[in-house]
Design an enzyme around this catalytic site. Structure first.
Site, PDB file in Angstrom:
ATOM      1  N   TYR A  40      -4.643  32.376 -46.108  1.00  0.00           N
ATOM      2  CA  TYR A  40      -4.412  31.140 -46.491  1.00  0.00           C
ATOM      3  C   TYR A  40      -3.253  30.964 -47.582  1.00  0.00           C
ATOM      4  O   TYR A  40      -3.190  31.781 -48.492  1.00  0.00           O
ATOM      5  CB  TYR A  40      -5.759  30.978 -47.083  1.00  0.00           C
ATOM      6  N   ASP A  93       3.136  36.282 -50.853  1.00  0.00           N
ATOM      7  CA  ASP A  93       2.109  35.497 -51.536  1.00  0.00           C
ATOM      8  C   ASP A  93       1.252  36.162 -52.387  1.00  0.00           C
ATOM      9  O   ASP A  93       0.057  36.707 -51.932  1.00  0.00           O
ATOM     10  CB  ASP A  93       1.290  34.496 -50.513  1.00  0.00           C
ATOM     11  N   LYS A 121      -2.952  31.503 -60.351  1.00  0.00           N
ATOM     12  CA  LYS A 121      -4.393  31.940 -61.033  1.00  0.00           C
ATOM     13  C   LYS A 121      -4.103  32.817 -62.559  1.00  0.00           C
ATOM     14  O   LYS A 121      -4.271  32.199 -63.252  1.00  0.00           O
ATOM     15  CB  LYS A 121      -4.945  32.771 -60.000  1.00  0.00           C
TER      16      LYS A 121
END
Length: 427
Positions: free
Chosen positions: A144, A239, A267
């Site tokens: 994702y 990623d 994050k």
């Protein structure tokens, strides 16, 4: 546990928010109950609107590597807020955090701050397309990278076919430029690249797949992708929104010693505040506006509060022994849960990389999304509910990773193992 207040809050939220939540996984649909509403957090604990306490292994989906409300991060945010929350203009903090990111990732020579992981990945893909002059991208099933149109795509019917949309609202014309391969299957990637010779701008992947649980790369997979991209002039986008600064100070790329051309982060570099970033080789990054012709912008990019929280966080992560603590706590929990699961008749498979882990309810091992789909999600849902009733907050999906923080105490870990023993017994 009593969840009366959470039920009332969820009922009210559904009147004004689609599904009652601002991100689908929060709805708890896959575990068969309504969500708990969180009121506060501290250290390894979160507390819901009914006053229930939980040992937290979600950690806001990864960023709370030091635990919730770390005093130095709170102080940095409060101090910065007093002088302004946003200016829409450059600040020195942006440069300071960018330098710290480059220090941790030698392949990030320049970095652009954004406000979310989705922004980072969609911008990196646009940059790769602009830099290479190619249109197609290759992603992996089960990885994702946010909700950008070109990424909400599943595999077509064969190796040379284009992807098809997985969400209404994504035009088929967008999806046709996205190829989808099987994670950890290097041969399939090579076949796709050969079938689309000189047409693929980038390959994007999670170096440790955290959105189908916790799936590490098999030996040779990352190395093979790196070699293939170099040979074919394809931009390798790693990623690390989830893995960055979590599985090592330099993320998965440090851990596996394989470097991308572009890297996406998020994050942890915001200390829990909304943030994202993408960076990489100078020659590629200089294609970005205003230096180059590839346009990307964001009014709140490099937000002072997020930059300050990120700087405070990375300064702590640099301290000697930080990642050793994380590893020791994670290994202790792993040993305990494996023993508990081993004493049960329920089939499970535990997978972990550093402070990132998942228990699959199947024999395993899990090396791809197709493997992950073999899990018994009904049993997982029962286990999740049992753990929640015993004061343990896990990700409300079989296909999401769990996260350790240095704030988790020995008592927390022992309570978690004890709760797991009770939860397995109740299955």
């Amino acid at each position: 546990m009593n969840h009366q207040q959470s039920e009332a809050l969820f009922s009210a939220a559904k009147n004004v928010i689609p599904g009652g939540v601002n991100s689908p996984v929060r709805a708890f649909k896959s575990v068969g109950i309504n969500p708990i509403f969180i009121e506060k957090a501290a250290g390894s604990k979160i507390y819901d609107a009914d006053g229930n306490e939980y040992i937290d292994y979600v950690g806001s989906w990864g960023p709370m590597i030091m635990g919730h409300c770390h005093p130095k991060v709170v102080e940095a945010i409060q101090k910065t807020a007093a002088s302004g929350a946003s200016f829409g203009a450059p600040t020195a903090r942006e440069t300071q955090l960018a330098e710290m990111v480059s220090e941790a990732y030698p392949n990030i020579e320049k970095v652009r701050m954004v406000s979310s992981g989705t922004e980072a990945t969609m911008s990196a893909i646009r940059l790769a397309r602009g830099y290479t002059g190619r249109d197609k991208i290759l992603k992996f099933d089960g990885c994702y990278h946010g909700h950008a149109d070109s990424l909400l795509v599943k595999a077509g019917s064969g190796l040379a076919t284009f992807g098809v949309p997985t969400s209404p609202g994504v035009p088929a014309d967008f999806a046709k430029y996205t190829l989808t391969a099987t994670y950890n299957d290097l041969d399939e990637v090579k076949q796709m690249v050969a079938a689309n010779d000189k047409e693929i701008a980038c390959i994007i992947l999670e170096p440790i797949a955290g959105n189908m649980g916790c799936v590490p790369p098999v030996p040779g997979f990352l190395e093979g992708l790196r070699e293939l991209c170099t040979q074919e002039g394809i931009v390798l986008i790693v990623d690390e929104v989830m893995t960055g600064f979590r599985v090592a100070f330099g993320g998965a790329q440090e851990r596996f010693n394989v470097r991308g051309d572009l890297v996406c982060l998020g994050k942890i570099i915001g200390g829990g505040l909304p943030v994202g970033a993408f960076g990489g080789k100078k020659e590629i990054m200089d294609s970005l506006s205003p230096e180059g012709g590839v346009y990307q912008a964001g009014t709140l990019s490099g937000n002072p509060l997020a930059m300050s929280a990120g700087i405070a966080t990375l300064n702590i992560l640099k301290e000697e022994g930080f990642y050793q603590q994380l590893e020791e706590k994670s290994a202790y929990l792993e040993k305990g849960l494996l023993q508990v699961a081993g004493n049960s008749s329920v089939a499970t498979c535990w997978q972990r990389v550093g402070a990132m882990f998942c228990t699959y309810f199947q024999q395993g091992p899990v090396n791809s999304f197709a493997d992950a789909l073999n899990s018994d999600t009904e049993t997982f849902s029962k286990f999740f509910r049992n753990m929640l009733d015993n004061g343990i907050n896990l990700a409300p999906s079989q296909f999401e990773a769990g996260f350790m923080s240095v704030a988790h105490s020995q008592e927390d870990l022992d309570k978690t193992i004890e709760a797991a023993e009770k939860s397995f017994a109740a299955l």
